[in-house]
Design a protein around this motif. Structure first.
Motif, short mmCIF file in Angstrom:
data_model
loop_
_atom_site.label_atom_id
_atom_site.label_comp_id
_atom_site.label_asym_id
_atom_site.label_seq_id
_atom_site.Cartn_x
_atom_site.Cartn_y
_atom_site.Cartn_z
N GLU A 92 0.80 -1.19 -0.07
CA GLU A 92 -0.10 0.11 -0.48
C GLU A 92 1.10 0.87 0.01
OE1 GLU A 92 -3.07 0.30 3.11
OE2 GLU A 92 -3.49 -2.24 3.18
N PRO A 93 0.53 2.70 -0.19
CA PRO A 93 1.04 3.23 -0.39
C PRO A 93 1.49 4.30 0.70
CG PRO A 93 -0.71 3.68 -1.55
CD PRO A 93 -0.60 2.49 -1.13
N ALA A 94 2.90 4.50 0.75
CA ALA A 94 2.82 5.04 2.42
C ALA A 94 2.20 6.02 2.98
CB ALA A 94 4.49 5.27 2.41
N THR A 95 1.55 6.26 3.53
CA THR A 95 1.03 6.90 4.15
C THR A 95 1.67 8.78 4.97
OG1 THR A 95 1.43 7.18 7.02
CG2 THR A 95 -0.73 5.85 5.94
N HIS A 96 3.01 8.73 4.82
CA HIS A 96 4.60 9.82 5.07
C HIS A 96 4.82 10.39 4.05
CE1 HIS A 96 1.66 9.57 9.08
NE2 HIS A 96 2.47 10.48 9.55
N ILE A 97 5.13 11.27 3.19
CA ILE A 97 6.80 11.55 2.99
C ILE A 97 7.25 12.28 3.13
CG2 ILE A 97 4.75 11.04 0.30
CD1 ILE A 97 4.62 13.65 -0.60
N ASN A 98 8.68 12.43 2.44
CA ASN A 98 9.33 12.91 3.01
C ASN A 98 9.59 14.39 1.64
OD1 ASN A 98 10.56 12.04 5.23
ND2 ASN A 98 11.03 10.58 3.76
N VAL A 99 9.23 15.93 2.29
CA VAL A 99 9.49 17.10 1.20
C VAL A 99 10.54 17.59 1.81
CG1 VAL A 99 8.27 18.87 0.31
CG2 VAL A 99 7.40 16.70 0.98
N LYS A 100 11.23 18.37 0.58
CA LYS A 100 11.84 19.51 0.84
C LYS A 100 11.66 20.66 0.92
CE LYS A 100 16.20 15.68 -0.03
NZ LYS A 100 17.15 15.89 -1.32
N ILE A 101 12.24 21.33 1.59
CA ILE A 101 11.55 22.88 1.46
C ILE A 101 13.22 23.31 1.36
CG2 ILE A 101 10.78 24.96 1.30
CD1 ILE A 101 8.63 23.64 2.70
N ARG A 102 13.02 24.94 0.19
CA ARG A 102 14.25 25.15 -0.58
C ARG A 102 14.12 26.40 -1.01
NH1 ARG A 102 19.33 23.00 -3.47
NH2 ARG A 102 18.89 21.18 -2.79
N SER A 103 14.70 27.86 -0.47
CA SER A 103 14.53 28.93 -0.41
C SER A 103 15.59 29.35 -1.10
CB SER A 103 14.85 29.71 1.18
OG SER A 103 14.56 31.52 0.59
N ASN A 104 14.98 30.34 -1.63
CA ASN A 104 15.91 31.10 -3.04
C ASN A 104 17.15 32.01 -1.85
OD1 ASN A 104 13.77 33.20 -2.32
ND2 ASN A 104 14.15 34.14 -4.64
N GLY A 105 16.60 32.38 -0.75
CA GLY A 105 17.50 33.61 -0.16
C GLY A 105 18.81 32.70 0.53
N ASN A 106 18.56 33.26 2.01
CA ASN A 106 20.57 32.92 2.50
C ASN A 106 19.74 31.50 3.27
OD1 ASN A 106 21.30 34.68 1.17
ND2 ASN A 106 21.86 35.69 2.60
N VAL A 107 18.28 31.35 3.62
CA VAL A 107 17.56 29.73 4.14
C VAL A 107 18.09 28.90 3.89
CG1 VAL A 107 15.77 29.72 5.75
CG2 VAL A 107 15.83 31.92 4.97
N PRO A 108 18.75 27.96 4.92
CA PRO A 108 19.12 26.27 4.96
C PRO A 108 17.65 25.92 4.37
CG PRO A 108 19.20 27.17 6.59
CD PRO A 108 19.00 28.28 6.43
N GLU A 109 18.05 24.88 2.65
CA GLU A 109 17.41 23.74 2.79
C GLU A 109 17.17 22.80 3.79
OE1 GLU A 109 17.77 19.12 1.11
OE2 GLU A 109 17.53 21.07 -0.70
N TYR A 110 15.24 22.53 4.48
CA TYR A 110 14.92 22.02 5.45
C TYR A 110 14.21 20.30 5.21
CZ TYR A 110 15.24 25.44 8.74
OH TYR A 110 15.29 26.81 8.86
N SER A 111 14.27 19.59 5.53
CA SER A 111 12.96 18.49 4.75
C SER A 111 12.43 18.41 6.31
CB SER A 111 13.78 16.92 5.07
OG SER A 111 15.47 17.40 4.12
N PHE A 112 11.02 17.71 5.33
CA PHE A 112 9.81 17.66 6.57
C PHE A 112 9.85 16.09 6.16
CE2 PHE A 112 10.54 21.84 6.54
CZ PHE A 112 10.18 22.58 7.70
N ARG A 113 8.92 15.57 7.32
CA ARG A 113 7.70 14.04 7.23
C ARG A 113 6.79 14.43 7.90
NH1 ARG A 113 8.79 8.87 6.76
NH2 ARG A 113 6.90 7.31 8.40
#
Length: 100
Positions: free
Chosen positions: A19-40
């Protein structure tokens, strides 16, 4: 007997039967000076939860940024399933975007 039971369980989990997973991991990337974050995130959770979590983690007021996936503006009421996000997909954050 326990070994036989374990083998049966493993064989029952064929890739086409998973079955498909109920959660996914998503990366969020900014065009500024903020580091990349990953969220589940849950596939059925509104994107507002992810947006709020990003704002808190990056210490940015989310009212001043826009979230984009494949060039499309994300709405807080959308869910990852509605947007057809997959595990490992990346969302772009654009700061100072006018209009929208």
């Amino acid at each position: 007997m326990a070994g036989v039971t374990n083998v049966v369980k493993v064989e029952a989990n064929k890739p086409d039967a998973v079955e498909p997973a109920t959660h996914i991991n998503v990366k969020i990337r900014s065009n500024g000076n903020v580091p990349e974050y990953s969220f589940r995130v849950k596939r059925s959770a509104p994107m507002k939860k992810l947006m709020d979590a990003y704002g808190e983690a990056s210490k940015i007021d989310i009212r001043t940024i826009k979230f984009l996936f494949d060039g499309k503006l994300l709405k807080p009421v959308n869910t990852p399933d509605q947007l057809e996000l997959e595990d490992g997909d990346e969302i772009q954050v654009v700061e100072g975007m006018i209009g929208g």
